[in-house]
Design an enzyme around this catalytic site. Structure first.
Site, PDB file in Angstrom:
ATOM      1  N   PRO A 213     120.069  29.767 112.436  1.00 47.68           N
ATOM      2  CA  PRO A 213     119.051  30.406 111.608  1.00 47.68           C
ATOM      3  C   PRO A 213     118.467  31.653 112.279  1.00 47.68           C
ATOM      4  CG  PRO A 213     118.440  28.129 112.166  1.00 47.68           C
ATOM      5  CD  PRO A 213     119.694  28.422 112.877  1.00 47.68           C
ATOM      6  N   THR A 216     116.574  32.524 116.272  1.00 43.21           N
ATOM      7  CA  THR A 216     116.805  31.467 117.251  1.00 43.21           C
ATOM      8  C   THR A 216     117.368  32.015 118.563  1.00 43.21           C
ATOM      9  OG1 THR A 216     118.867  31.070 116.092  1.00 43.21           O
ATOM     10  CG2 THR A 216     117.085  29.533 115.685  1.00 43.21           C
ATOM     11  N   THR A 219     121.035  37.178 119.084  1.00 45.66           N
ATOM     12  CA  THR A 219     121.164  38.501 119.678  1.00 45.66           C
ATOM     13  C   THR A 219     120.827  38.455 121.158  1.00 45.66           C
ATOM     14  OG1 THR A 219     120.452  39.383 117.553  1.00 45.66           O
ATOM     15  CG2 THR A 219     120.478  40.905 119.397  1.00 45.66           C
ATOM     16  N   HIS A 436      90.090  18.635  96.095  1.00 49.59           N
ATOM     17  CA  HIS A 436      91.544  18.765  96.114  1.00 49.59           C
ATOM     18  C   HIS A 436      92.087  18.505  97.530  1.00 49.59           C
ATOM     19  CE1 HIS A 436      95.335  20.827  94.676  1.00 49.59           C
ATOM     20  NE2 HIS A 436      95.481  20.938  95.976  1.00 49.59           N
ATOM     21  N   GLU A 437      91.528  19.184  98.501  1.00 51.56           N
ATOM     22  CA  GLU A 437      92.046  19.046  99.871  1.00 51.56           C
ATOM     23  C   GLU A 437      91.801  17.639 100.411  1.00 51.56           C
ATOM     24  OE1 GLU A 437      94.037  21.145 100.910  1.00 51.56           O
ATOM     25  OE2 GLU A 437      93.553  22.766  99.526  1.00 51.56           O
ATOM     26  N   HIS A 440      94.456  15.354  99.126  1.00 50.70           N
ATOM     27  CA  HIS A 440      95.687  15.419  99.926  1.00 50.70           C
ATOM     28  C   HIS A 440      95.535  14.585 101.195  1.00 50.70           C
ATOM     29  CE1 HIS A 440      97.978  18.417  97.790  1.00 50.70           C
ATOM     30  NE2 HIS A 440      97.096  19.391  97.949  1.00 50.70           N
ATOM     31  N   ASP A 513     101.663  22.947  94.744  1.00 47.64           N
ATOM     32  CA  ASP A 513     101.982  21.538  95.015  1.00 47.64           C
ATOM     33  C   ASP A 513     102.991  21.018  94.007  1.00 47.64           C
ATOM     34  OD1 ASP A 513     100.047  21.621  96.962  1.00 47.64           O
ATOM     35  OD2 ASP A 513      98.471  20.809  95.668  1.00 47.64           O
TER      36      ASP A 513
END
Ligand code: ADP
Ligand code: MG
Ligand code: ZN
Length: 642
Positions: A213, A216, A219, A436-437, A440, A513
């Site tokens: 990816p 990482t 180069t 809301h938070e 979660h 979400d």
């Protein structure tokens, strides 16, 4: 050849450069001439005001006058004036549109005429014809040269190669990719001690392909090989080969190899090989790009086959999309070695952090191991960036060293964006975000494998987040088990469920979400084979085949199967939604208390938050749902009543 420069220095063919500079000198000369010419036209006479000129005329003192459009030169009658010869001549600047002037002159018997045509005028005319085209050609030539390819001279003289000389990067600058390093050490040995291998008749590998990816360290690794072996490093990016003009890319490849062979032993690094080596016959045939790519690719293959393996030129290529590469590239004798450069694990991240904080002053309390735990999924480039962000934060606060808090704030910045306290929410919005938070957080606290809830905040951040919940995994995870996917979906829906319970209506705040929920459920059904009704059949083609805008990524399925997929996805999301609602009902008091506290303090985190969330009670059906994904019928009925 200027190989020793550290910066990228395009090597231009001398002929082109000469032409460019002589053109430049010619242009400068012509321009100078243009400015100098007017100042040569005639001697300078004293300047008089126009009114003075008219007064002299009316007093009959003027003998002759030359009336130009922007200058009038007049001679006073010697009988009326004293002084030297020169003083008799004056100039003045005419007032525009004085149409009475000829009449006044005639009335006062002044001899007048228009000026003789300018002797130098031809130069002006010439310049106005010659200079614009010259400028045009100059600019055109400049761009042609920069582009490195031209209509008129396609080929060698236009090729541009980047040589970076000896890179100075060492393997010790690269961390967290030990397997790749071990494999590449072999190549360093080939470069350093070629004899050892050729003596026994072994062929040195021609190329290695670094796959991984972005960010990482591909180069960086290629540079480190060159640095360790002390050989020159040539680098070019696959996308640079692709030109509008067919044939230019191929010429560049030819030139690249010619240059490299002269410098051997050396490393030729081709970045973004996928831009060049995309499988032929893909769906990207716009603007003749395909033709060009094919020719360039063929040239590359020819060159790789053509040179003797023992010349000491080793080609390292990098790509993050190995699956789109033309199979011809991976044939033995070409890029036969594939080396995976993956995102680092926890230990690797700690090592990379150590490399990048070598020159950063850290305070006692910084444990890079903890920072590594909190940065799952970060690639080397992200970690380098993180260390720098943390150092910037500490510097801004005039601290003596970088603290762990700086690292934590930097992580949040990289994950969620900058704090936006300027984004002021009204009371209702703030309340909605808080519930809301917390929703979660409470649901997340009861789910397996989603990690500890570390922090909830109602301070807006980044592009769109009005509030956020941060969950930190305790360890690196490479697989998600079925129940964890369910748990993740329920956690994602926890925010919206809290809004439903408290306000009886939902806001637009949950769109992200919902997006994630749907994607995850769909993947579970169509990719991971987690639906009992459909079984382990892949309905989704793997990502790489999917080109946005070019049709569906889903396999061709009958309409009945498509319907089942849709109902299974919906079933999965609905059940998770129900569980989230049921958890929050059961913990409504905790939800309200925590949300109120969050509204007051804006941020809840650490031990205090964890203690609070530990009070959350799991509803009865949770365990069975996590195991089977199913709810008993009467519970599903209850859900529809909400
Ligand atoms: P890639 O080519 O894989 O996209 P780069 O090699 O360009 O990534 O990495 C960009 C920068 O990130 C490097 O210059 C280095 O500072 C940092 N970096 C990336 N990976 C590592 C690593 N494994 N060890 C140390 N630094 C790294
Ligand atoms: Mg790179
Ligand atoms: Zn949310």
């Amino acid at each position: 050849m200027p190989i020793d420069t550290k910066n990228k220095s395009p090597i231009k063919p001398p002929k082109m450069r000469q032409f460019g500079s002589s053109l430049f000198i010619l242009l400068t000369l012509l321009l100078l001439l243009n400015f100098i010419v007017p100042s040569f036209s005639g001697p300078q006479y004293p300047q008089a005001p126009y009114s003075e000129f008219i007064a002299q005329v009316q007093q009959g003192n003027v003998e002759r006058a030359i009336i130009g459009s922007d200058r009038i030169q007049y001679v006073l009658n010697p009988e009326n004036v004293y002084g030297s010869d020169i003083d008799k001549v004056f100039t003045t600047t005419p007032v525009a549109l004085d149409l009475d002037l000829p009449k006044i002159l005639r009335e006062n018997n002044v001899e007048f005429a228009a000026p003789p045509p300018d002797k130098n005028a031809w130069i002006g005319t010439l310049l106005s014809w010659v200079i614009p085209p010259l400028i045009f050609f100059g600019i055109w030539g400049f761009f042609m040269r920069r582009q490195g390819g031209g209509v008129l001279t396609v080929g060698k003289s236009k090729a541009r190669i980047f040589s970076e000389g000896v890179t100075g990067v060492k393997f010790s600058d690269v961390a967290g990719v030990d397997e790749a390093k071990t494999e590449l050490e072999e190549i360093v040995d080939f470069l350093k001690n070629a004899d050892k291998y050729t003596r026994l008749g072994a062929k040195i590998p021609k190329g290695a392909l670094l796959v991984g990816p972005p960010g990482t360290g591909k180069t960086l690794l290629a540079k480190a090989i060159a640095g360790e072996a002390g050989v020159p490093f040539f680098s070019i990016s696959g996308s640079e080969f692709i030109e509008l003009f067919v044939g230019v890319g191929a010429a560049r490849v030819r030139d690249l190899f010619e240059q490299a062979k002269k410098q051997s032993p050396c490393i030729v690094f081709i970045d973004e090989l996928d831009a060049l080596g995309k499988s032929r016959g893909g769906a990207n045939g716009f603007m003749g790009g395909n033709d060009e790519r094919e020719q360039t690719l063929n040239q590359l293959l020819t060159e790789m086959d053509g040179f003797d393996a023992n010349t000491g030129v080793i080609i390292i290529a990098a790509t993050n999309r190995p699956e789109v590469l033309d199979p011809a590239l991976r044939r033995p004798g070409r890029f036969d070695r594939q080396i995976v450069v993956d995102r680092p694990d926890k230990i690797g991240r700690e090592a990379i952090l150590r490399v990048h904080s070598r020159n950063v002053k850290l305070t006692e309390d910084v444990d890079l191991g903890i920072v590594a735990v909190r940065t799952p999924g970060f690639a080397g480039a992200d970690l380098a960036n993180l260390v720098n962000e943390a150092a910037l934060l500490a510097a801004r606060q005039n601290r003596d060293g970088v603290t762990l808090a700086d690292f934590n704030e930097a992580i949040e910045r990289l994950v969620a964006g900058l704090e936006k306290r300027s984004r002021v929410l009204n009371e209702t919005e703030k309340k909605t975000v808080a519930y809301h938070e917390v929703g979660h957080a409470i649901v997340g606290a009861l789910m397996p494998g989603t990690g500890r809830v570390e922090k909830i905040s109602v301070v807006p951040r980044g592009v769109g987040a009005l509030g956020y919940t941060i969950q930190m995994p305790e360890e690196d995870r490479f697989l998600m088990i079925e129940d964890e996917i369910r748990g993740r979906i329920a956690t994602l829906l926890g925010g919206r469920s809290a809004e439903e319970i408290i306000f009886g209506k939902v806001s637009t705040g949950a769109s992200d979400d919902i997006q994630k929920t749907t994607e995850l459920a769909e993947r579970a059904v169509t990719l991971y084979g987690m639906s009992d009704k459909l079984g382990p059949i892949a309905f989704e083609k793997m990502q790489q085949q999917f080109i946005p805008g070019y049709g569906n990524s889903r396999r061709d399925v009958s309409s009945e199967v498509a319907k089942v997929i849709d109902t299974e996805v919906k079933h999965m999301v609905d059940n998770a939604h129900h569980i989230a609602l049921s958890i929050l009902y059961k913990n409504r008091k905790l939800l309200e208390e925590t949300a109120m506290e969050l509204l007051e303090k804006e941020i809840l985190e650490g031990e205090k938050l964890r203690e609070k969330l530990q009070q959350a009670i799991a509803p009865e059906e949770l365990e069975e749902w996590l195991r089977t994904g199913q709810l008993s019928d009467d519970i599903v009925l209850m859900q529809t009543k909400i």
